[in-house]
Design a protein around this motif. Structure first.
Motif, short mmCIF file in Angstrom:
data_model
loop_
_atom_site.label_atom_id
_atom_site.label_comp_id
_atom_site.label_asym_id
_atom_site.label_seq_id
_atom_site.Cartn_x
_atom_site.Cartn_y
_atom_site.Cartn_z
N GLU B 36 1.52 -1.10 0.34
CA GLU B 36 0.48 0.19 0.09
C GLU B 36 1.23 0.90 0.07
O GLU B 36 0.39 2.37 -0.33
N MET B 37 1.79 1.60 0.54
CA MET B 37 2.24 1.94 1.35
C MET B 37 2.94 2.94 -0.35
O MET B 37 3.46 3.49 -1.02
N ILE B 38 3.74 1.57 -1.03
CA ILE B 38 4.15 2.02 -2.22
C ILE B 38 3.18 2.38 -3.26
O ILE B 38 3.88 3.39 -4.50
N LEU B 39 2.22 1.98 -3.51
CA LEU B 39 1.25 2.27 -4.66
C LEU B 39 0.21 3.35 -4.28
O LEU B 39 0.48 3.75 -5.06
N GLU B 40 0.17 3.01 -2.71
CA GLU B 40 -1.32 4.23 -2.27
C GLU B 40 -0.20 5.56 -2.79
O GLU B 40 -1.40 6.24 -3.01
N GLY B 41 1.34 6.34 -2.30
CA GLY B 41 0.87 7.82 -1.99
C GLY B 41 1.22 8.31 -1.29
O GLY B 41 -0.40 8.05 -0.34
N GLY B 44 -3.50 9.18 -0.84
CA GLY B 44 -4.19 8.61 -1.35
C GLY B 44 -5.27 8.13 -1.92
O GLY B 44 -5.30 9.03 -3.23
N GLY B 45 -6.10 7.05 -2.22
CA GLY B 45 -6.43 6.48 -3.61
C GLY B 45 -6.14 6.10 -5.08
O GLY B 45 -6.70 6.19 -6.27
N LEU B 46 -4.05 6.71 -4.90
CA LEU B 46 -4.37 5.60 -6.37
C LEU B 46 -4.23 4.83 -6.26
O LEU B 46 -4.13 4.94 -7.75
N ALA B 47 -3.77 3.91 -5.44
CA ALA B 47 -3.41 2.48 -6.08
C ALA B 47 -4.79 1.38 -7.00
O ALA B 47 -6.36 2.31 -5.30
N GLN B 48 -4.82 0.45 -7.59
CA GLN B 48 -6.24 0.17 -7.58
C GLN B 48 -6.04 -1.07 -6.64
O GLN B 48 -4.82 -1.82 -6.96
N ARG B 50 -7.19 -4.40 -7.12
CA ARG B 50 -5.98 -5.42 -7.32
C ARG B 50 -4.74 -5.25 -7.76
O ARG B 50 -4.01 -6.54 -7.68
N SER B 51 -3.73 -4.19 -7.94
CA SER B 51 -2.60 -4.11 -7.90
C SER B 51 -2.11 -3.94 -6.57
O SER B 51 -0.46 -4.70 -6.62
N ILE B 54 -1.40 -7.77 -6.20
CA ILE B 54 -0.76 -8.20 -6.92
C ILE B 54 0.74 -8.23 -5.76
O ILE B 54 1.94 -9.28 -5.84
N LEU B 55 1.34 -6.97 -5.85
CA LEU B 55 2.14 -6.93 -4.90
C LEU B 55 2.30 -7.17 -4.01
O LEU B 55 4.01 -7.97 -3.10
#
Lengths: 575, 318
Positions: B36-41, B44-48, B50-51, B54-55
């Protein structure tokens, strides 16, 4: 008084002084994503104007920002090759520009990659890997002609297949992981073709000016076909102006000139060193003592540091660039499905009660600009003078407070209401929520602030499991499509307010496919009017974003966003 | 003695298991994870979702907790701390890069504390209730009370404002750039040393005063021994026994206590790595660091007990 008693009092007094002095350490500010400025991709892309926040309301420490550097040498000074400059930054955790949300990682990665389109210094949209582009089918087909002879750092030729692979990867079509920042492209692109090695054809479901802004973002890097996330995490596989020289985690990254860079004569510098400095005081000190030559960031400088900086500016030694942060959703997010807050009168009352000047003074040390949907005076926003006359923005607040109380009575809440005000426990949201709580108390909305970690809070916001949230939401591209399409349309991916308006949905579709800049801006203003009528978010104030560089640093453009100015390929030293 | 050491080592195992288990579980209880920390930013709300899944799968975060724990413990015992979940770099490699810097600050601060604190404590005790004693005690209280990071920020502030100077920044290990290293590290060492000086001074003073009141000291004086002989040969040796053991116990504390000073003086040591790792929920780094700290505390405590037994002949481990 006995000697022993006096001795005791002296010791206790010293202890008290020492304890009072033991305040919390300053922490480095948490970078917030800032917006990029975009222009519609007309045949002759117009330059984006960077707003200068003049005519600001009476707030403390109103700056007189310059968005572009003031050269001390003659305007015709020719760039000289060679030398090294030092930039403050953060340690790189990943070179995978597609799949990191870290502004610091993107800033360093930008030096190693090229994009299809880019926005140098945030001033204009230009071809980067393309040498030209054209539109067909009323803008639904975009044809890019690539620059021949471009090579990746490992010597491999860059072709159209690499571009298509990279775009597919951003959209999650390669390994299922959608780029958090560039993944928006999947809302537009339906198909891509590569008729030859130097031509990319992109089909979009409707004309998409926003797609250009997304492709210009640092996260839209072009990588070799087949490059995996794991490979990209460890080292950059780009074609950009710099290659990795040395990287010591937590200390610095040294990037060196790419001798085979396809743009003739670039980069000018032999090397650029990005030093990791996590502490704000250390970062300020490093810049003031010239250990760091360029200091960009995603936040406003403290007034204390500014005072030191302005001394150097007045001596002509340093240039200070200021831009508007473009963080539109800053203030109070409202759950429009909530029993109380679904009443628009209550939302309007909150809007009238919020004192934007106090907000700017407390949250941003006076260095902020009021927001409507976009920052006042920014290219998509209204003029500041116009905004300051609107209800909710004017000073003094007596009239607004009186009207707010009347609206609360009309809504049936003359006795006031008790509500939980959600906030993040980081990023300065605690300050925002404190200001909000104080202002809402004036109209008898009694709040209890509840601080939570964002990993707990955001899922709750997404599920509308809250009443009101005092904080901010960032954006990436600076294109209105992202704001309207993510936050404000029915079912938008980041619509955390439950807001739904057929008018807004229709306006979004209209502006999203409008290629004419002037017409698009009119549509945006209409959307803004609806937004200010319905108020799913009670907007606050948008902080400035500062940059500083020593005057012998040339070729640096402090553009609209930290996500656009980080490639540094035109940087050079005049001494 | 061998039996004692063996017993202590065996008794350390359950302690180590408890510490590692606690560390492992607490990290999992903290909301959010590294995917979450890598993709979310920050916005907030940036990451899907499903992504993120997978990670998470790729990083092994979906495995059963007991499998994750046992794998980590087994690998750690063999010296393999795994790879950073955030960066993919070897945790051992990160530690090898940063540990020497932290050790330099920690040992430097401790050494400074010993060479200044003990003499200060001795002097305070000998000159009890004189102005020297008062100055010494006030300084000790001051150094204990004033947070080190505050002094650090003050050093930067005065340096920049008055002298347009700050300590060097960057990665400057002593074997590569000794002069730059000294110029950079002398400040955090000095500040850490102040705190250690206070601890040693107060302890030495109280121990000296206690021993000086013993009958055998009175006897030594009555016998006509010179004062310096009474102090140095009889008093000091006995007074320093607990002080020496405290020094070993403090070794663990100073390693953990360098975090903020590293941030202020921009030293890329274990402390800054630890803070970043916590922020990003980088479990492997945090667990590895806490494992090292736990082992260090256990080892230093055993050494402290052994040294105590060696110094004090009244104590025997059988």
């Amino acid at each position: 008084m006995s000697w022993r008693a006096l001795r005791f009092m002296v010791i206790m007094g010293l202890l008290a002084v020492a304890a009072a002095c033991g305040q919390g350490a300053t922490t480095a500010p948490t970078p917030t994503a800032t917006a990029t400025l975009t222009t519609a991709p007309s045949p002759t892309p117009t330059a984006a104007v960077v707003a200068t926040p003049t005519g600001a309301p009476k707030v403390a420490a109103t700056p007189t920002p310059t968005a572009t550097p003031v050269p001390t040498a003659t305007p015709t000074a020719q760039p000289s090759k060679g030398g090294e400059l030092v930039q403050s930054g953060s340690s790189v955790s990943s070179y995978d520009a597609h799949n990191t949300s870290s502004v610091a990682d993107l800033g360093t990665s930008a030096k190693h990659y090229n994009n299809l389109i880019w926005n140098p210094g945030g001033q204009r949209l230009e071809c980067d890997l393309c040498q030209s582009y054209e539109f067909k089918d009323d803008g639904k087909t975009m044809i890019f002609h690539l620059v021949p002879g471009v090579k990746f750092h490992d010597g491999r030729a860059l072709t159209s297949k690499d571009v298509v692979y990279s775009l597919n990867k951003m959209m999650g079509l390669v390994d299922g992981v959608v780029s958090p920042r560039s993944g928006l492209l999947k809302e537009y692109i339906t198909k891509m073709e590569t008729p030859d090695d130097l031509t990319v054809i992109i089909y979009v479901q409707r004309p998409a000016p926003a797609a250009f802004a997304i492709m210009a973002h640092n996260s839209s890097a072009i990588v070799p076909e087949g490059a995996t996330r794991q490979q990209l995490k460890e080292k950059p596989l780009g074609s950009g102006p710099y290659v990795v020289g040395e990287s010591i985690p937590g200390a610095h990254t040294l990037v060196k000139r790419n001798p085979n860079y396809f743009k003739p004569g670039l980069p000018y510098l032999d090397s650029l060193r990005i030093v990791t400095i996590t502490d704000t005081n250390a970062s300020n000190a490093a810049f003031l003592t010239e250990k760091v030559h360029i200091r960009t960031g995603a936040g406003a400088y403290s007034s204390d540091f500014l005072a030191q900086l302005e001394k150097l500016v007045s001596q002509g030694k340093v240039v200070h660039g200021v831009r508007i942060g473009l963080t539109p959703f800053q203030g109070i997010l409202v759950n429009t499905q909530h029993t109380i807050f679904k009443n628009p009168d209550v939302r309007r009352a909150m809007h009238l009660a919020l004192d934007r000047q106090a907000y700017a003074a407390i949250v941003s040390d006076g260095r902020a600009i009021p927001i409507t949907l976009f920052g006042a005076g920014t290219p998509w926003g209204r003029p500041l003078e116009e905004v300051m006359k609107l209800p909710g923005y004017r000073q003094p607040k007596d009239q607004d407070i009186a009207e707010a109380k009347r609206l609360m009575t009309v809504a049936g809440y003359s006795q006031g209401i008790d509500v939980i005000l959600e906030a993040r426990n980081s990023g300065g949201d605690d300050k925002i929520s404190s200001v909000v709580a104080a202002d809402l108390a004036k109209i008898n909305i009694r709040t209890t602030i509840k601080l939570s970690d964002q990993t707990v809070l955001y899922p709750r916001l997404a599920k509308l499991d809250y009443a009101i949230y005092g904080g901010r939401q960032g954006w990436n591209t600076g294109d209105p499509d992202e704001i309207l399409g993510s936050y404000l349309i029915t079912g938008g991916s980041r619509n955390w307010t439950g807001y739904s308006s057929p008018e807004m949905d229709a306006l979004f579709l209209a502006e999203s496919s409008e290629l004419d800049l002037a017409k698009r801006k009119q549509l945006i203003l209409q959307a803004e009017a609806i937004y200010l009528r319905d108020l799913p978010v009670v907007p606050g104030a948008d902080p400035f974003q500062d940059s500083g560089w020593w005057s012998y640093v040339r070729g640096f453009e402090s553009g609209i966003s930290i996500n656009l100015e980080q490639r540094m390929e035109t940087l050079w030293r005049s001494q | 003695m061998r039996n004692y050491i063996a017993r202590r080592v065996l008794l350390s195992i359950p302690t180590l298991i408890g510490a590692t288990l606690l560390c492992f579980l607490i990290l999992r209880v903290i909301p959010g994870d590294v995917a979450e920390m890598i993709l979310e930013g920050e916005g907030g709300g940036l990451a899907q979702p499903r992504s993120v899944e997978i990670l998470r799968e790729e990083l092994g975060l979906n495995r059963p907790l007991h499998v994750q724990y046992l794998t980590w413990v087994w690998n750690s015992i063999r010296g393999d701390f795994g790879t950073s979940l955030q960066t993919g770099r070897s945790v051992g490699g990160e530690f090898a890069l940063r540990l020497p810097l932290t050790i330099e600050i920690a040992l430097g601060g401790l050494f400074l504390g010993v060479i200044t604190g003990i003499p200060l404590g001795i002097l305070s005790a000998i000159k009890q209730d004189s102005w020297i004693d008062y100055v010494g005690r006030v300084m000790a209280i001051l150094f204990l009370s004033i947070p080190g990071f505050w002094i650090g920020v003050l050093v930067l502030l005065i340096g920049v404002r008055s002298f347009n100077w700050m300590p060097p920044i960057g990665y400057n290990p002593i074997w590569a750039n000794p002069i730059t290293n000294i110029l950079q590290f002398m400040w955090p060492i000095l500040i850490l040393g102040l705190h250690q000086t206070a601890i040693k001074a107060r302890l030495t003073r109280s121990q000296m005063l206690e021993v000086m009141r013993e009958d055998y000291i009175r006897t030594a004086r009555a016998k006509g021994l010179a004062e310096h002989v009474v102090i140095w040969r009889h008093t000091l040796k006995n007074a320093l026994i607990p002080v020496v053991t405290i020094v070993f116990i403090q070794l663990g504390h100073v390693f953990a206590g360098t975090v903020i000073l590293e941030a202020v003086f921009n030293v890329s040591g274990m402390g800054t790595l630890f803070i970043e790792a916590i922020r990003f929920r980088d479990y492997t780094i945090v667990q590895g660091y806490l494992f090292i700290i736990a082992v260090s505390f256990l080892v230093f405590n055993i050494i402290a007990d052994l040294v105590y037994g060696w110094l004090d002949p009244r104590i025997s481990y059988s």
